[in-house]
Structures are given as C-alpha cells and as structure tokens.
Design a protein around this motif. Sequence first.
Motif, PDB file in Angstrom:
ATOM      1  N   ARG A 192      -4.810   5.574  -2.666  1.00 24.11           N
ATOM      2  CA  ARG A 192      -4.508   4.203  -3.087  1.00 24.11           C
ATOM      3  C   ARG A 192      -5.276   3.839  -4.343  1.00 24.11           C
ATOM      4  O   ARG A 192      -4.750   3.169  -5.245  1.00 24.11           O
ATOM      5  CB  ARG A 192      -4.838   3.230  -1.958  1.00 24.11           C
ATOM      6  CG  ARG A 192      -3.829   3.256  -0.815  1.00 24.11           C
ATOM      7  CD  ARG A 192      -4.328   2.489   0.381  1.00 24.11           C
ATOM      8  NE  ARG A 192      -4.836   1.184   0.022  1.00 24.11           N
ATOM      9  CZ  ARG A 192      -5.684   0.468   0.759  1.00 24.11           C
ATOM     10  NH1 ARG A 192      -6.101   0.951   1.913  1.00 24.11           N
ATOM     11  NH2 ARG A 192      -6.085  -0.701   0.364  1.00 24.11           N
ATOM     12  N   ASP A 226      -4.825   3.535   6.829  1.00 26.07           N
ATOM     13  CA  ASP A 226      -5.146   3.751   5.420  1.00 26.07           C
ATOM     14  C   ASP A 226      -6.529   4.373   5.229  1.00 26.07           C
ATOM     15  O   ASP A 226      -6.754   5.120   4.284  1.00 26.07           O
ATOM     16  CB  ASP A 226      -5.081   2.426   4.652  1.00 26.07           C
ATOM     17  CG  ASP A 226      -3.644   1.957   4.440  1.00 26.07           C
ATOM     18  OD1 ASP A 226      -2.756   2.822   4.316  1.00 26.07           O
ATOM     19  OD2 ASP A 226      -3.414   0.747   4.394  1.00 26.07           O
ATOM     20  N   GLN A 237       0.824  -1.201   0.000  1.00 27.13           N
ATOM     21  CA  GLN A 237       0.000   0.000   0.000  1.00 27.13           C
ATOM     22  C   GLN A 237       0.862   1.256   0.000  1.00 27.13           C
ATOM     23  O   GLN A 237       0.557   2.240  -0.686  1.00 27.13           O
ATOM     24  CB  GLN A 237      -0.936  -0.012   1.208  1.00 27.13           C
ATOM     25  CG  GLN A 237      -2.033  -1.047   1.116  1.00 27.13           C
ATOM     26  CD  GLN A 237      -2.685  -1.339   2.458  1.00 27.13           C
ATOM     27  OE1 GLN A 237      -2.382  -0.676   3.454  1.00 27.13           O
ATOM     28  NE2 GLN A 237      -3.563  -2.327   2.498  1.00 27.13           N
TER      29      GLN A 237
END
Length: 288
Positions: A201, A270, A175
């Motif tokens: 992402r 994230d 990631q």
Amino acid sequence: MARGTRTNLATLAGVVGENSPVDRPTAGGTPTNVPLSELAPNPRNPRDDLGDLSDLASITGTQLQPALVVTRDAYLRLYPEDDTTIGLARWVVINGCRRLAAATNFGRPNLDIVVKDEVAKDRVTLLAAAVIENVGRRDFDVIEEAKAVELLIGECGTVEKAAMKLAKSKGWISQRRALLQLTPELQTALRNGELAIRTARSLAQVPPKEQVEAWNSERKRKHQGIEQDSAPNDSGHKPVKRVPVTAAKVTRTFKRLDADPTTLADALVDYLDPDGLQALIKALTDRH
C-alpha cells in the motif's frame, strides 16, 4: 421406487425415457442435478486463474454445495456478446466455477445446481454475486480482489455503491484499488507472498519507476535492522530492547479507536501477510 425415496431429475429422466416431462429441466425451474455439457462457466468470472483444484478432488464422490447458475436467456440478456463463448449450454455458472472445473478434471459427469435468475436482473447484481463468492477466499489473491473490485465499481458507477454491494468499508475498497498502481513485478511479489500488503500500500503511492527501488531499499533497511538489533552501538553498548507488545496494550488501542469488527478485520488483513493471517485464524480457533 418406494415413496419417500430421494432421487434426482437426471436419474428419473433415464428411467422414464425421451417423453418424460422432466428429462430436460425447464427454464425457471430448480433442477438438482444436470450434465456438465449443459453448464458453462461464467465468462465474466473475476478470477484470473481457478488455482489448484486438488482440494476439490473429493467432488467425484460428494459435492458439498450446489453451484449457483442462471439460465442461458437470463445471462444473454445482460451480455449478448457472450453467446459464442457459452456455446450451447443451458445454464451459466455464477458461483461454483471451481466446482465445475474440478468435476470436469476429476471425471464427475454432472453437477448439483440451484437456478436463480434474479441474480441476473442487472449487470451489477451478477458481478457482485461473482465477486462476493471470491473475496476473502484463501486462494483468491489480493490483486484478483483489486481487479474484481475495480470491475464492480465500473458497473456500479461509484465507490460507495460498490462498497454497499460487497458489505465492505470505503477504506477497504480504496486500499484494494491502490494495489493496481503497483508495477507488474511488485504485483507478482504480492501474489507470491513476498511482499506484505501494508508495504504494498505504501509502495503504491510511489511513482511506478521508483517502486522497485523503494522496495529493495525497504528490504535492505529491514535486513540491516535485524543485524543491528543484536550488535553493539557506537558506545560499545547493546541497544535497549524494545518493550514487547502485550494484548492489554493492543486492546487499549482498539478501545481508543472505537473501531467496529469489520474495520478491525480489514485492518488485520492489510497488516498481516498470508502466513500471519493463518496464524491469527488458528489462534482465534484455539481460543474457542
């Protein structure tokens, strides 16, 4: 001086004079305090910028944590090409470059250090030590993390070895690496907190020429969605309100996933933007 009184090597050297055996700490020893002139910042520091040092202004009076250093010889065995960069310094700071910079900026003449040449046994170990110190810091942005991870993978040779060195999952490594596929404009937006990691992402999977347009479309779509939430639909009725997410529902989802704490932490990092992470930390702190 009374027995049991604590002192440091720099002070003792000043008292004894030039012939003192401790006026210059020997390589391999563990000096507690040395002049800044004998320290060089790590030329291979993964940070692009040391950031705002104002939070370390108190170092003029108190240094809470010693800097981790290696001897000049140990460092140059790994990077002989950095001889000119470190100059005449006797030690190279591996962990604590911000402390060194703050001491210089705010007028502290010396720094507490711990010498550990085993950190310089090979390039992988040295770089990993520098990366581990910075990953997860509030002032170490995700693009810097991604670049640092990429450097470590280059030294380790594989993603698996780099993940083991950082005690991170391979998913977390992948990631972070993906973020390097973003255009410079989007990397800047991510660093400034304007672009959420989860969105970044997704955008990283888009061809570079189309990323900015895709981001603008995403922002426009979200803005329109906010307006539409409170507006009547074509039938004249307001849309049905979304069912609120409850802690119980999230817990059930976690149980189904059977995720370990490290994976959950990676997922939250994230998913949330910097403000969201701070709010999460505060919420967790308030519950203990």
